[in-house]
Design a protein around this motif. Structure first.
Motif, PDB file in Angstrom:
ATOM      1  N   ASP A  66     -11.608  29.991 -34.396  1.00 16.42           N
ATOM      2  CA  ASP A  66     -11.367  28.858 -33.515  1.00 16.42           C
ATOM      3  C   ASP A  66     -10.864  27.658 -34.319  1.00 16.42           C
ATOM      4  OD1 ASP A  66     -12.282  30.219 -31.235  1.00 16.42           O
ATOM      5  OD2 ASP A  66     -14.368  29.778 -31.766  1.00 16.42           O
ATOM      6  N   PRO A  67      -9.817  26.989 -33.851  1.00 17.09           N
ATOM      7  CA  PRO A  67      -9.286  25.822 -34.578  1.00 17.09           C
ATOM      8  C   PRO A  67     -10.235  24.638 -34.456  1.00 17.09           C
ATOM      9  CG  PRO A  67      -8.148  26.083 -32.501  1.00 17.09           C
ATOM     10  CD  PRO A  67      -9.054  27.275 -32.628  1.00 17.09           C
ATOM     11  N   ILE A  68     -10.787  24.203 -35.573  1.00 12.74           N
ATOM     12  CA  ILE A  68     -11.755  23.113 -35.534  1.00 12.74           C
ATOM     13  C   ILE A  68     -11.069  21.751 -35.644  1.00 12.74           C
ATOM     14  CG2 ILE A  68     -12.209  23.007 -38.017  1.00 12.74           C
ATOM     15  CD1 ILE A  68     -14.780  22.742 -35.117  1.00 12.74           C
ATOM     16  N   ALA A  69      -9.904  21.729 -36.293  1.00 11.28           N
ATOM     17  CA  ALA A  69      -9.144  20.482 -36.428  1.00 11.28           C
ATOM     18  C   ALA A  69      -7.656  20.827 -36.463  1.00 11.28           C
ATOM     19  CB  ALA A  69      -9.532  19.723 -37.693  1.00 11.28           C
ATOM     20  N   VAL A  70      -6.854  20.026 -35.779  1.00 14.15           N
ATOM     21  CA  VAL A  70      -5.400  20.215 -35.764  1.00 14.15           C
ATOM     22  C   VAL A  70      -4.753  18.908 -36.207  1.00 14.15           C
ATOM     23  CG1 VAL A  70      -3.368  20.710 -34.358  1.00 14.15           C
ATOM     24  CG2 VAL A  70      -5.508  21.921 -33.917  1.00 14.15           C
TER      25      VAL A  70
ATOM     26  N   ARG B 275       0.023  26.846 -40.812  1.00 11.45           N
ATOM     27  CA  ARG B 275       1.000  25.764 -40.653  1.00 11.45           C
ATOM     28  C   ARG B 275       2.091  26.238 -39.703  1.00 11.45           C
ATOM     29  NH1 ARG B 275       3.770  23.785 -45.159  1.00 11.45           N
ATOM     30  NH2 ARG B 275       3.226  21.607 -44.878  1.00 11.45           N
ATOM     31  N   ILE B 276       2.351  25.452 -38.689  1.00 11.15           N
ATOM     32  CA  ILE B 276       3.407  25.744 -37.733  1.00 11.15           C
ATOM     33  C   ILE B 276       4.427  24.611 -37.798  1.00 11.15           C
ATOM     34  CG2 ILE B 276       3.981  26.063 -35.292  1.00 11.15           C
ATOM     35  CD1 ILE B 276       1.189  27.128 -34.854  1.00 11.15           C
TER      36      ILE B 276
ATOM     37  N   ILE C 179      -3.402  23.782 -38.926  1.00  7.26           N
ATOM     38  CA  ILE C 179      -4.547  24.187 -38.115  1.00  7.26           C
ATOM     39  C   ILE C 179      -5.674  24.630 -39.042  1.00  7.26           C
ATOM     40  CG2 ILE C 179      -5.351  25.769 -36.334  1.00  7.26           C
ATOM     41  CD1 ILE C 179      -2.459  25.901 -35.336  1.00  7.26           C
ATOM     42  N   ALA C 180      -6.787  23.935 -38.993  1.00  4.25           N
ATOM     43  CA  ALA C 180      -7.917  24.192 -39.886  1.00  4.25           C
ATOM     44  C   ALA C 180      -9.064  24.843 -39.132  1.00  4.25           C
ATOM     45  CB  ALA C 180      -8.387  22.884 -40.528  1.00  4.25           C
TER      46      ALA C 180
END
Length: 287
Positions: free
Chosen positions: A266-270, A213-214, A247-248
């Motif tokens: 690698d981020p698959i979903a944001v 989480r950002i 970021i998932a």
């Protein structure tokens, strides 16, 4: 422009740009692409710190999440959506926001333990309020703040319509904070476990999801005329605005990893959620 968050092997996470979101880049022009390092390992737990202008109690409005798929040029979005183990695709898989598509408001607070200490988040208080507000009923039956330093929290979650009890442990680690005069960036990795009743110490724990989480928060500016003619401060510290990114990543056993040649890093979903903070007139004392 790309919406891809840059996650390299060293653990650097860059706040994504916003070309695919309905709240456009020009609305958040001061939110630059900001690299924040999430350390792969940390021997000493650390607490996230926040700027002094976030101290106090706030009413926080959270807008529905907008989702982007950074690797949609490799993996069709419909293929990604089939894996319900990806954080955010099923209810409560991101415990901070059980229903990503829902707008809600909750009370949050940030405080100092003493006048010389940095400002920190009341993590258990904020998490409980956010869950209850998002689900629309008092879902958190028990909340244990086990270890403030490592940001580990356990809770008992009541699910409706069938009243069932779920026990969740959420751990925050690899924190990173960066701030300047008017913008604050914080990043943290979370691991979410589900397990048996809280009174059973040996109940097995199942790792459900890992996500970053950002949070990017910006101070609201006073109108130019008020600053120039009325000698007011440049900033209105009763208001803040922000964006929360979740970021998932794919689970380690997902068949999509080998099929499409990507990794669990690698981020698959944001998910991006617009936030609005309004300072409460009377701060709640933190004991």
């Amino acid at each position: 422009e790309s919406c891809d968050p840059d996650i390299d092997s060293g653990g650097t996470v860059t706040v994504p740009n916003l070309p695919r979101l309905s709240f456009r880049q020009r609305d958040f022009e001061s939110f630059k692409r900001k690299p924040l390092r999430l350390q792969p390992e940390s021997d000493t737990p650390q607490i996230l710190t926040f700027p002094t202008w976030m101290e106090g109690s706030w009413d926080v409005d959270v807008f529905p999440a907008e989702i982007s798929f950074p690797y949609d040029h490799k993996i069709p979005a419909e293929e990604v959506r089939k894996d319900l183990r990806i954080p955010g695709f099923s209810a409560c898989s991101v415990i901070h926001c059980p229903d990503m598509g829902k707008a809600f408001s909750f009370q949050a607070r940030y405080y100092r333990e003493d006048p010389l200490s940095p400002v920190i988040e009341d993590a258990a208080f904020n998490l409980q309020n956010a869950i209850n507000a998002n689900l629309g009923y008092p879902a958190v039956a028990v909340m244990n703040d086990l270890d403030n330093e490592s940001q580990r929290i356990e809770l008992c979650l009541l699910k409706r319509p069938a009243v069932t009890h779920s026990y969740v442990s959420v751990e925050g680690f690899h924190p990173e904070s960066d701030e300047n005069e008017d913008v604050s960036y914080t990043a943290q990795t979370f691991r979410e476990f589900w397990f048996g009743p809280l009174d059973k110490d040996e109940s097995p724990r199942q790792l459900v999801s890992v996500y970053q989480r950002i949070l990017a928060v910006r101070r609201a500016e006073n109108p130019y005329d008020d600053v120039y003619f009325d000698n007011k401060s440049e900033f209105d510290d009763s208001k803040l605005e922000g964006i929360l990114y979740t970021i998932a990543h794919l689970p380690s056993d997902s068949p999509l990893l080998k099929q499409y040649g990507i990794t669990t890093r690698d981020p698959i979903a944001v998910y991006a959620q617009k936030l609005r903070f309004r300072k409460r007139q009377h701060d709640v004392d933190v004991t």
